[in-house]
Design an enzyme around this catalytic site. Structure first.
Site, PDB file in Angstrom:
ATOM      1  N   ASP A 257       0.808  -1.106  -0.071  1.00 57.67           N
ATOM      2  CA  ASP A 257       0.044   0.073  -0.047  1.00 57.67           C
ATOM      3  C   ASP A 257       0.900   1.043   0.068  1.00 57.67           C
ATOM      4  OD1 ASP A 257      -2.071   1.954   0.317  1.00 57.67           O
ATOM      5  OD2 ASP A 257      -2.122   1.595   2.546  1.00 57.67           O
TER       6      ASP A 257
ATOM      7  N   ASP B 128      -2.111   5.360  -5.325  1.00 59.29           N
ATOM      8  CA  ASP B 128      -2.178   4.546  -4.311  1.00 59.29           C
ATOM      9  C   ASP B 128      -2.326   3.266  -4.784  1.00 59.29           C
ATOM     10  OD1 ASP B 128      -2.933   3.306  -1.768  1.00 59.29           O
ATOM     11  OD2 ASP B 128      -4.539   4.786  -1.256  1.00 59.29           O
TER      12      ASP B 128
ATOM     13  N   THR C  45      -8.538   0.335  -4.661  1.00 57.81           N
ATOM     14  CA  THR C  45      -8.812  -0.404  -6.009  1.00 57.81           C
ATOM     15  C   THR C  45      -9.246   0.394  -7.090  1.00 57.81           C
ATOM     16  OG1 THR C  45      -9.678  -1.994  -4.292  1.00 57.81           O
ATOM     17  CG2 THR C  45     -10.283  -2.425  -6.903  1.00 57.81           C
TER      18      THR C  45
END
Length: 473
Positions: free
Chosen positions: A105, A298, A302
């Site tokens: 992440d 990022d 998603t």
């Protein structure tokens, strides 16, 4: 002194051309030869490099000293979970090392894994961290928590040896989590590795990647991502090959052309760029400038989230679009038979998003949900855009430590050929450690719920359609 210098130089000029003459068969076999004086020849860069190495090593052996530390590079194979909903890799913690799967992440900066004393939200299907089994465990006696829009992870801050892709950081601070909101962890994932900057870490501890980069461990100060696509594969299994994550180098086989780097628009915190251009169905949209254009890149998110007025304008250019209601509030639907072409620029070239990635899921006979949705951060300093995997699957992305920047490149045929190819996901293996460093202790603190921890929107794990799951905003 002068005469001695002259003799040394004369000796080098006489001997070097002969010693490095590539055409001499005796050199290749390692046999000794008799030196003879002849006219100097032009030496290649490789010749000079070999001479420099030999000179350095000879003097080190003669006078004593330590060999130079070798800078390194490594690759971590990624797993694609639930048709592009999230991407995770593997790492190992402790002595002896135990492997764990963690979400990768770039939108947060803390590392945490589920602890074997977990009382809420953990299952026996995930690997659990057991401090008692590690001889390098340290209890930092500080609470840890990180809050997402729909859940929280909490426990204690500890330190231990952490390794990934041949790199190890000793005394790495991370959260040993004992309480996790339902749905935050999805088997076989045990935690999350934040790849953002220390300034947004809830623990205030240096992230794993930043310790490696700041100490000059990597051959190049970069991290690279290539993510696979399975969102449009009806036969996709819960776990599929997800691509690769590299540290210390970029994998040139996975992209073509050059990498377009854009410097971060703020002091490093999130990997933040300015969204400068957005086109939908061939039409350019009006975008704000300044901080209203800031976009966090990022990998833990998603989809793509943006300001309501711009998102609404996107769907205004797609005939038949309608605003979602109920659970779909903030999302938009559109006719599934419409091929949506959308492209984004962050100061350089425009990068297209595949219509397959824009079509998040189908919820009716000809009704599909778009992957661009409304998110209004409403917090001073927070990015207006969250650009996640819907976009990143379409580029080779590079996160550079120095100068702080993000780069994108066109995916190669090799990378594109991995999309939708079913296969066994990578296994969590523990390899040998090529490079080891020790983390510099930070002024660790207990986590909070402020946006600066990266917890406001990342990771945004969305699984829609048949596999509707939890969304962490």
């Amino acid at each position: 002194m002068l005469s001695l210098t002259f003799l040394v130089l004369a000796s080098l000029l006489c001997s070097l051309p002969t010693a490095f003459a590539a055409s001499d068969p005796l050199l290749a076999s390692g046999q000794s030869i008799t030196l003879s004086r002849r006219q100097p020849t032009v030496r290649s860069v490789e010749d000079w490099g070999a001479w420099a190495k030999n000179e350095r090593e000879a003097l080190r052996v003669k006078y004593g000293g330590s060999p130079l530390s070798k800078r390194s590079e490594g690759t971590n194979l990624i797993t694609n979970q639930n048709a592009d909903s999230s991407y995770f890799g593997s790492l190992a913690i402790g002595t002896p090392p135990i492997s764990f799967y963690v979400i990768l992440d770039t939108g947060s900066a803390d590392l945490w894994v589920a602890d074997n004393n977990c009382i809420l939200g953990c299952t026996q299907n995930e690997a659990l961290y057991n401090s008692a089994s590690s001889s390098t465990f340290q209890n930092l006696s500080q609470p840890f928590s990180i809050t997402y829009g729909s859940g929280q992870a909490a426990g204690d801050l500890v330190a231990d040896a952490v390794q990934m892709a041949g790199f190890m950081v000793n005394n790495q601070t991370f959260g040993a989590v004992t309480q996790v909101s339902q749905g935050v962890l999805s088997n076989p994932v045990s935690g999350l590795m934040g790849l953002g900057w220390q300034t947004i870490a809830s623990s205030n501890a240096p992230p794993f990647w930043q310790t490696l980069a700041s100490k000059g461990t990597w051959s190049q100060p970069v991290m690279g991502f290539q993510l696979t696509r399975f969102v449009n594969d009806s036969s996709a299994r819960p776990l599929e090959p997800g691509g690769s994550f590299t540290m210390g180098f970029v994998n040139s086989s996975l992209y073509t052309g050059s990498i377009d780097y854009q410097n971060l628009v703020t002091t490093p915190s999130f990997w933040m760029l300015s969204l400068t251009k957005l086109t939908v169905q061939g039409s350019g949209l009006s975008l704000p400038s300044g901080s209203a254009s800031y976009a966090a890149i990022d990998t833990g998110t998603t989809l793509v989230g943006g300001p309501s007025n711009v998102i609404q304008n996107i769907y205004a250019h797609i005939p038949g679009s309608q605003a979602g209601t109920g659970n779909w509030e903030g999302y938009w639907t559109y006719p599934c038979n419409t091929k949506v072409n959308i492209a984004m620029s962050f100061g350089g070239p425009s990068w297209s998003v595949s219509p397959a990635d824009f079509q998040l899921t189908q919820i009716g006979s000809n009704t599909c949900v778009g992957a661009f949705f409304e998110i209004n951060t409403n917090t001073s300093g927070a990015p207006s855009w969250i650009v996640g995997d819907t976009f990143l699957k379409n580029v080779y992305s590079v996160f550079r430590y120095s100068p702080p920047s993000v780069g994108f490149a066109t995916l190669s045929a090799t990378a594109l050929g991995m999309n939708g190819v079913n296969g066994p996901p990578p296994s969590a293996t523990i390899g040998s450690v090529a490079t080891s460093v020790t983390a510099t202790p930070g002024n660790v603190t207990s986590g909070g719920a402020s946006w600066t921890s990266g917890s406001m929107f990342s990771p945004l794990l969305v699984v829609c359609g048949v596999a509707v799951g939890t969304m962490l905003v």
